[in-house]
Each structure stands twice: as structure tokens, then as C-alpha cells.
Scaffold this active site. Structure first.
Site, PDB file in Angstrom:
ATOM      1  NE  ARG A 194      65.076  -0.611   4.515  1.00 22.38           N
ATOM      2  CZ  ARG A 194      64.498  -1.719   4.964  1.00 22.38           C
ATOM      3  NH1 ARG A 194      65.062  -2.881   4.729  1.00 22.38           N
ATOM      4  NH2 ARG A 194      63.368  -1.670   5.640  1.00 22.38           N
ATOM      5  CE  LYS A 248      84.824  -7.743   5.816  1.00 20.85           C
ATOM      6  NZ  LYS A 248      83.796  -7.010   6.550  1.00 20.85           N
ATOM      7  CB  ILE A 307      74.689 -23.896  13.724  1.00 22.89           C
ATOM      8  CG1 ILE A 307      75.538 -24.935  13.000  1.00 22.89           C
ATOM      9  CG2 ILE A 307      75.539 -22.677  14.019  1.00 22.89           C
ATOM     10  CD1 ILE A 307      76.640 -25.582  13.838  1.00 22.89           C
ATOM     11  NE  ARG A 349      71.629  -9.261   3.412  1.00 19.24           N
ATOM     12  CZ  ARG A 349      70.996  -9.801   4.421  1.00 19.24           C
ATOM     13  NH1 ARG A 349      69.966 -10.584   4.206  1.00 19.24           N
ATOM     14  NH2 ARG A 349      71.394  -9.569   5.658  1.00 19.24           N
ATOM     15  CB  CYS A 350      70.035  -2.383   3.830  1.00 18.38           C
ATOM     16  SG  CYS A 350      69.823  -1.630   2.227  1.00 18.38           S
ATOM     17  CD  GLU A 384      82.228  -9.502   9.214  1.00 11.25           C
ATOM     18  OE1 GLU A 384      81.783 -10.472   8.568  1.00 11.25           O
ATOM     19  OE2 GLU A 384      81.632  -8.433   9.344  1.00 11.25           O
ATOM     20  CB  CYS A 442      79.254 -19.497   9.226  1.00 13.57           C
ATOM     21  SG  CYS A 442      78.574 -18.018   9.929  1.00 13.57           S
ATOM     22  CD  GLU A 465      80.901 -21.552   4.593  1.00 16.87           C
ATOM     23  OE1 GLU A 465      80.331 -20.578   5.091  1.00 16.87           O
ATOM     24  OE2 GLU A 465      81.496 -21.520   3.504  1.00 16.87           O
ATOM     25  CG  HIS A 511      74.197 -20.226   2.617  1.00 22.13           C
ATOM     26  ND1 HIS A 511      75.365 -20.699   3.151  1.00 22.13           N
ATOM     27  CD2 HIS A 511      73.883 -19.119   3.325  1.00 22.13           C
ATOM     28  CE1 HIS A 511      75.747 -19.896   4.133  1.00 22.13           C
ATOM     29  NE2 HIS A 511      74.873 -18.940   4.263  1.00 22.13           N
TER      30      HIS A 511
HETATM   31  N1  GLN Z   1      73.371 -19.436  16.223  1.00 23.02           N
HETATM   32  C1  GLN Z   1      73.186 -18.709  15.016  1.00 23.02           C
HETATM   33  C2  GLN Z   1      72.124 -19.377  14.178  1.00 23.02           C
HETATM   34  O1  GLN Z   1      72.042 -20.539  14.166  1.00 23.02           O
HETATM   35  C3  GLN Z   1      74.456 -18.604  14.233  1.00 23.02           C
HETATM   36  C4  GLN Z   1      74.312 -17.737  13.021  1.00 23.02           C
HETATM   37  C5  GLN Z   1      75.611 -17.410  12.316  1.00 23.02           C
HETATM   38  O2  GLN Z   1      76.633 -17.985  12.589  1.00 23.02           O
HETATM   39  N2  GLN Z   1      75.599 -16.494  11.390  1.00 23.02           N
HETATM   40  O3  GLN Z   1      71.385 -18.736  13.480  1.00 23.02           O
HETATM   41 ZN    ZN Z   2      77.152 -19.571  10.930  1.00 24.31          ZN
END
Ligand code: GLN
Ligand code: ZN
Length: 759
Positions: free
Chosen positions: A16, A114, A436, A520-521, A610, A648, A670, A699
Site C-alpha cells: 500500500r 460503486k 446500531i 482506502r483499501c 450491493e 445502512c 439510513e 458520518h
Molecule cells: N453493528 C455495526 C456497527 O454498529 C453495523 C455497522 C454497519 O452497518 N456498517 O458498527
Molecule cells: Zn450501518
């Protein structure tokens, strides 16, 4: 004599190097000269890896993204970049955005999405009805010269460019205009480009048109005719390149376009090879992608030769061989993996090794199999070792999958009946609040995990460290007054790797990084064998967390579809079969959690969407087995146990029936960025179960106010009855700081109180 070539090589470097150099350039810790020097070295190394090829790609390398490179090449960077600035600055502004600071202008980044069905993300080109293109070839031409110099006259240098039709297809019209209308303006720029390349002595240009493997309407098909008839006067030979799927109803179109050659992904479209051999006009080259550029398995060279030899005899000079697509989607070099399980390592092949396989094929075709006896024997040994390994095949797992019945995926009662029972057990208020799963992954947590992994922290010290973290998370949540708590996931590095490490059938590479976007990888775990869960994976942590509180503690698992989609998986059985094995393993975990007294269990399916195939006609069959896998995993519980799932993303419209069919008691999604409009899909579909529409964007470091949250929930209420609404953030909180999490959740809980008061 068959020739071999490569469609592109990973840019990120064996260890990397590009990532680290970019990041230090962006923070100002290294200079532009250093960045460009690293880029030069990486290109040199990549060409070294590809030196066995007859044609060497140039232009596949990128400092950030090859689609953004194309926008720069075509003079189509958005106008918001300051044109007085230099090219590299502008390029990174669109790639990453520039925040408002001091007198420096704020520029928002280009949208990222994507790249077909891969985990690579490109910067979406922006166009409007007024977009004018102009050729900006200096960077590409400089790389062509560099390639010619480095590789010498014995290799042809083959520039790789994204084709005009795919470029427009990937673009987004900011004013809603018809982007295809720009084709006429775009084509002269391509003509100019091809002429400039010819002037450098280039003979072949690889022109990528991967949208030929998708469903195209007549306007787009016509665009192909128009484009390639326009470009046929160019003084270079074009290799029209497709990958990631079958051509199907575009096959005839692809055969007929006036180009000098066609590349087909023979791994995804083996059944189309014979048709192309028969139908391709005899003056055209047929390039077959016979080595998978999407997975990490060794190619069965003997088998490949068995079907290639008659084709080679027929096509002679007209046959070229290559990997199926650019090797961008696989890790760079297996030879770095000294610590990988030796048996499994034998079966693997990363980008550098795949090019060696290609050379063996070439030699066998051109000089007979005798010229590579040893290579073929070693390859065959590895293939057989994998086929016969008891680590791959576990009869008990096969029997369990064969024993799956429809009932296994069915809850005992309908949602309404379950909901009543769950209400009685859980005693939750209206607008129940939850999160979550993850809480901030602090430096201390990361250090402790690392030290434990490296053996410098003892098992018991690690356990107590993690327990202290769980305790802290529970205390914070109790103080905040949340209704359904989580343990915080401190012990998890990654939501897939954590489970993979505890399942039999997985190995992990050390340097198996693949570019996701820019610097990012990701390092997908390698699923090589039948999946078996030797021990419970999360039960002790959840039990401990539950022992600290009277509130319900949510068990936290990753679902089978997400584990599948974020791993390198087997090519010796359908994805569906692997998914069902994962489903059974996670199902056992669900049942163990229930047995241990956990009443609420969340199964994350962040990557369900996805996995959708490129062609819509194949969506349903994917959704059928994906949803079935989820149900097998989730639905073995008692009515009283509440199953949550979390996704999400913000596009549900077109997969609503599948989402409803999953039948989770609660789904958290989301929504905050779409102002709850996303719930329209659930409303229109009359989605029957409970929903937690995320009320703030995790985010962003911004702290949402109570009023904002209440107002979002009011919007939610217009679509979903209040009895079925939950209040929660958009996603896990692991990337945030506690200082941000506490006030945000405080406002969220208060918002729920005030909603409850407003009857
Ligand atoms: N349970 C995971 C977290 O809270 C869910 C992450 C995700 O959906 N990408 O980090
Ligand atoms: Zn999520």
C-alpha cells in the site's frame, strides 16, 4: 501464435505504498515531488510484474481513480474547481473535496459510487446540457512515453482508456438533461486523443466499454454504433473491452462494431466464447479473459488448456489471452504472505501470480505443453490438493445445508402476534430508543486488541480490558436513558473479519489489500472451505453485558449475505451454497444467544443490496436466496425474541418485497440524509413491521439538536404509524468520539421523551 496482455494492474502497491504516500501528501508531510516519484516507481514495478505480456497497459495507473482521470483527460472537471489552480490540485479537490478553512475556498467532492458489481468506487463524472469537452492529453501521453522508455521496444505499449459510451453512461447530468445528447460533442475529442496516441507510435488502444454487459435500451445501443463508426477512422487499432458479465443481447452488437478486436470476460461468460469464435469477423482479434480478475484462486491451467487448444488452433494469431478484467480487484502479490496457512496458500493466486499463469498458458499454446511441464504439474497438484482437501469439504455441513427446509426460515407466528408477545416481555415505551451497535473505538481499545493479537497482552488482561469497555458503554447508555442497549463492539476489529476469525473455513491474508476508493483499501477475508462454527462467538460478551443492566441488551451479529459479499469466496460452488452455510453458522449463534437470555438480536445486512447482479433480470434469483439465507439465519427463534436487522443505505424502492419478506421485527435504516423521504417506499409498500429510521448522520461530527430529531420523526410519522417507529442513529458509532456521541444521544433520547408526551 497467441499473444497475452493485461487489462490493468492494482495501483496501490504491494504494501500500500500509494496509500501512505497520498495520505502524507494530503496532510502536507511530503512533497509533490515525492508523490510523483512514488507513482513513477509503482508504475515501474507494475510493468515489471507485467513484463511477460506482449502488450503492456498504460493509463491503468491512477493517483486516485481512473474515471476521474478520464474526466480530467476529457477536460470535464466540474467548474467549481478553480481553473487558475494547477491540475493536480484540481484533481484532488474533486476527488476529496476541500473544506472551508481560512481564505481557502470550499469545494465539495464529486459523488462516489460503486464501479459495476465490484467494491471499487469511482468519482461520478458531472455533465450538463452545456458541457463542452476538450482534450487534456499531457498526463497520459507522458505515461505512454514513460512506458515506452521503461519497457523498451520489445513490448508494445497499449493505452487503456474508458470508452465514450460507458463514460457518458457513468456520468450524472446535473441539470437532468439527456447525457447521451453529449455524445456528438464527445466523439471528436476521442478522435483527437486516438490520433495523439498514434503519433506516439501506439498501435493498439484498449477501449473499455463494460456497460456492454448490462441491459441497454435502443438509444444506448445506437450510441455504440454511432461512436465506433465515428472512431473507426482513427489511425490506431481498437480493442473493445468488456468485462464483469455476459454480453447476451449485446453480443451481436459487440461483434459488429468496426473495431480491430474484442475482449470478452470468459470467466463470467464461458458460454459465449464459442459464439464469438464463430461470429467474430475474421479480421478481428478475439481476446479471452481466461484468468479471473475477481477472485484469488489459482486457475486450473490444464482444464483451461483443454478448452483453449482447439480455439487457438482455429484462431491462430487472432487469439489473445488476458485476465478477465483489470487486476485492480485482487491483491498484488501472494509472495508476501509468509504467515498464511501453507495448505491454503498453495491454492491462491494474486495479481502477480495470475500474470505468471497467463504466461504458462501462452507458452503451452505456442510451444506445446511440454515447454511448461513443471509449471503445469505444480499447478495441477495445487488444484487437486484443493479439490480433495478435508479442510474444504465437511460432510456434516453439506448434510445440514441439504436438510434446510422452508420452515426453517419461517417464524412461528405472524408479525402482529409476535409483536404483542414481545411488547409484553420487553415493556418498551412508544418510540423506543436504541443504537446500531458500535460505540467509539478509542485508541486504547485498538491498542489493546493489537497487543492481544501480537501476544503482548494476556488473554485475561484482554478480557478485563474489554469488559471494562463494555461496562463503560452500558453505564453511559443507562445514564442517557436509552431503552434497548448494546455492548458496544469493542472486541471487534471489523464486522466481517470478527466472525470469519471464529469460523472454520476462513483464512486471512496480511497484505491482501484491494483498493476501495482513493487511498482506502479493504482486506477481504478468504472463505475457502465449508463453514463451521466450532464455538459460540459472541455469547459470553453479550451475557456479560446483559448482566450489567435490567434493560434489554441487544445481541449483535453480522448476517450471512453481508459476510458473503465482503469476503473473497469459493469458486467451486455457487454463492448461494456458501451463503446458506454461513446462514446455518450464524443461526446457531442466534439460538445460543436466545438460550443465554438475550431477548433482542440484531443481524446486520449492510451489504445485502450491493450483491445485486448487474442485470435486473437476475435480481430476483439473487434476492430469493439472499433473503432465504437471512431467514434461515434469523427465524428459528421464539415469538418473544425480537429480531432486528440493520441496513445502512438509502435505496429500498426496488427491493421492497424482499425487505418485507425478511420479516425482521425491526429494521433500522439510513434516512437522515434523505429527510425521511426514503420512508415513502415503506409507506407505499405498506411495510408491516417496525422501522427505526436513522435520525442523524453518524458520518458527520455535527450534533443533531432535539428539535431536528423531533421534526424528522414527525415526518416519519406521516408515513409510518407511531406504534411502529423506533428512534436511533443512522449507523454504528465506532468512528465517532465519546464527546460527540454523548450529547447527540442525549438529544435523541430527549426527542423521544417529547414525542411520547405529544399524544
Ligand atoms: N453493528 C455495526 C456497527 O454498529 C453495523 C455497522 C454497519 O452497518 N456498517 O458498527
Ligand atoms: Zn450501518
Amino acid at each position: 501464435m497467441a499473444r497475452i496482455h493485461s487489462l490493468g494492474f492494482p495501483r496501490i502497491g504491494r504494501k500500500r505504498e500509494l496509500k501512505f504516500q497520498l495520505e502524507s501528501y494530503w496532510t502536507g508531510d511530503s512533497s509533490r515531488t515525492e508523490l510523483l516519484a512514488t507513482a513513477h516507481t509503482l508504475r515501474e514495478q507494475n510493468w515489471q510484474h507485467q513484463s511477460g505480456c506482449d502488450l503492456i497497459p498504460v493509463g491503468d495507473f491512477s493517483l486516485y481513480d481512473h474515471v476521474l482521470d478520464t474526466s480530467a483527460l476529457l477536460g470535464n472537471l466540474p467548474e467549481r474547481v478553480d481553473t487558475n489552480n494547477d491540475d493536480l490540485d484540481n484533481y484532488f479537490r474533486i476527488a476529496r473535496g476541500r473544506a472551508q478553512n481560512g481564505d481557502c475556498q470550499c469545494v465539495h467532492a464529486g459523488e462516489m459510487t460503486k464501479w459495476f458489481d465490484t467494491n471499487y468506487h469511482y468519482i461520478v463524472p458531472e455533465v450538463t446540457a452545456d458541457t463542452a469537452f476538450s482534450l487534456n492529453p499531457d498526463s497520459l501521453l507522458a505515461q505512454v512515453r514513460e512506458a515506452q522508455q521503461v519497457n523498451g521496444p520489445s513490448h508494445s505499449v497499449k493505452p487503456v482508456v474508458l470508452g465514450p459510451v460507458t463514460y457518458l453512461w457513468l456520468s450524472k447530468a446535473k441539470d437532468g438533461s439527456d447525457r447521451l445528447a453529449l455524445l456528438e460533442r464527445l466523439l471528436p475529442v476521442y478522435t483527437e486523443l486516438l490520433a495523439a496516441l498514434a503519433a506516439e507510435g501506439v498501435e493498439w488502444v484498449q477501449i473499455d466499454e463494460p456497460i456492454l454487459v448490462t441491459e441497454l435500451d435502443s438509444a444506448w445501443r445506437l450510441a455504440f454504433e454511432q461512436a465506433y463508426h465515428h472512431l473507426k477512422v482513427a489511425p490506431v487499432k481498437l480493442l473493445l473491452t468488456t468485462y464483469f458479465g455476459e454480453l447476451q443481447d449485446n453480443l451481436q452488437l459487440a461483434c459488429q462494431l468496426p473495431v480491430a478486436g474484442l475482449h470478452l470476460d470468459a470467466i463470467s461468460a464461458p458460454d459465449e466464447v464459442a459464439k464469438l469464435v464463430d461470429w467474430l469477423p475474421i479480421h478481428k482479434v478475439l481476446s479471452l479473459g481466461v484468468i479471473s480478475g475477481r477472485n484469488i484462486w489459482k486457475t486450473d491451467l490444464t482444464r483451461t488448456l483443454d478448452w483453449l487448444e482447439p480455439i487457438a488452433a482455429k484462431l491462430g494469431e487472432r487469439l489473445w489471452l488476458a485476465p478477465s478484467c483489470s487486476l485492480l480487484h485482487v491483491p498484488v502479490d501472494l509472495s508476501l504472505e509468509a504467515t498464511l496457512d501453507a495448505e491454503v496458500r498453495e491454492w491462491l493466486s494474486f495479481a502477480a501470480q495470475k500474470l505468471q499463469e497467463l504466461q504458462v498458458l501462452k507458452s503451452a499454446l505456442n510451444h506445446g505443453r511440454d515447454s511448461v511441464t513443471e509449471e503445469l504439474r505444480d499447478n495441477q497438484r495445487a488444484i487437486i490438493s484443493r479439490q480433495q482437501s478435508t479442510r474444504v469439504y465437511n460432510p456434516a455441513v453439506k448434510a445440514a445445508v441439504d436438510g434446510i427446509t422452508a420452515e426453517l426460515g419461517q417464524r412461528q407466528s405472524e408479525y402482529t402476534e409476535r409483536a404483542a408477545k414481545q411488547r409484553a416481555v420487553l415493556q418498551l415505551p412508544d418510540y423506543p430508543t436504541t443504537t446500531i451497535g458500535s460505540f467509539p473505538q478509542t485508541t486504547e481499545i485498538r491498542q489493546a486488541r493489537l497487543a492481544y493479537k501480537q501476544g503482548t497482552l494476556s488473554e485475561s488482561d484482554y478480557q478485563s480490558h474489554m469488559k471494562a469497555e463494555i461496562q463503560r458503554a452500558v453505564e453511559e447508555q443507562e445514564a442517557l436513558g436509552l431503552d434497548v442497549l448494546v455492548h458496544g463492539e469493542a472486541e471487534r476489529n471489523d464486522m466481517v473479519e470478527y466472525f470469519g476469525e471464529q469460523l472454520e473455513g476462513y483464512v486471512f491474508s496480511r497484505f491482501g489489500w484491494v483498493q476501495s476508493y482513493g487511498s482506502r483499501c479493504v482486506k477481504p477475508p478468504i472463505l475457502f472451505g465449508d463453514i463451521h462454527r466450532p464455538n459460540a462467538m459472541t455469547v459470553e460478551w453479550s451475557k456479560f453485558a446483559q448482566s450489567l443492566t435490567d434493560k434489554p441488551m441487544k445481541g449483535m451479529l453480522t448476517g450471512p449475505v453481508t459476510i458473503l459479499n465482503w469476503s473473497f469466496v469459493r469458486d467451486d460452488q455457487p454463492r448461494k451454497a456458501t451463503c446458506l452455510q454461513l446462514a446455518l453458522a450464524i443461526r446457531d449463534e442466534v439460538l445460543d444467544l436466545e438460550q443465554a437470555g438475550i431477548q433482542v438480536i440484531q443481524i446486520d445486512e449492510a451489504a445485502l443490496r450491493e450483491g445485486l447482479p448487474l442485470r435486473r433480470s437476475q435480481w430476483q434469483s439473487y434476492l430469493d436466496w439472499a433473503v432465504h439465507s437471512f431467514k434461515v439465519c434469523a427465524n428459528g427463534v421464539q415469538d418473544e425474541t425480537q429480531i432486528h436487522t440493520h441496513m445502512c443505505y438509502s435505496e429500498f424502492n426496488d427491493i421492497m418485497p424482499a425487505i418485507a419478506d425478511m420479516d425482521a421485527d425491526v429494521i433500522t435504516i439510513e434516512t437522515s440524509r434523505s429527510d425521511m423521504e426514503l420512508l415513502d417506499a415503506f409507506d407505499e409498500f405498506e411495510y408491516p413491521n417496525e422501522i427505526g429510521p436513522g435520525v442523524y448522520d453518524i458520518h458527520s461530527p455535527n450534533i443533531p439538536s432535539q428539535e431536528q430529531i423531533v421534526s424528522l420523526m414527525k415526518k416519519a410519522e406521516q408515513r409510518i404509524p407511531r406504534e411502529r417507529l423506533w428512534v436511533n442513529p443512522d449507523c454504528g458509532l465506532k468512528t465517532r468520539q465519546w464527546e460527540e456521541v454523548i450529547p447527540a444521544l442525549k438529544n435523541m433520547v430527549e426527542a423521544a421523551y417529547s414525542l411520547r408526551d405529544q399524544v
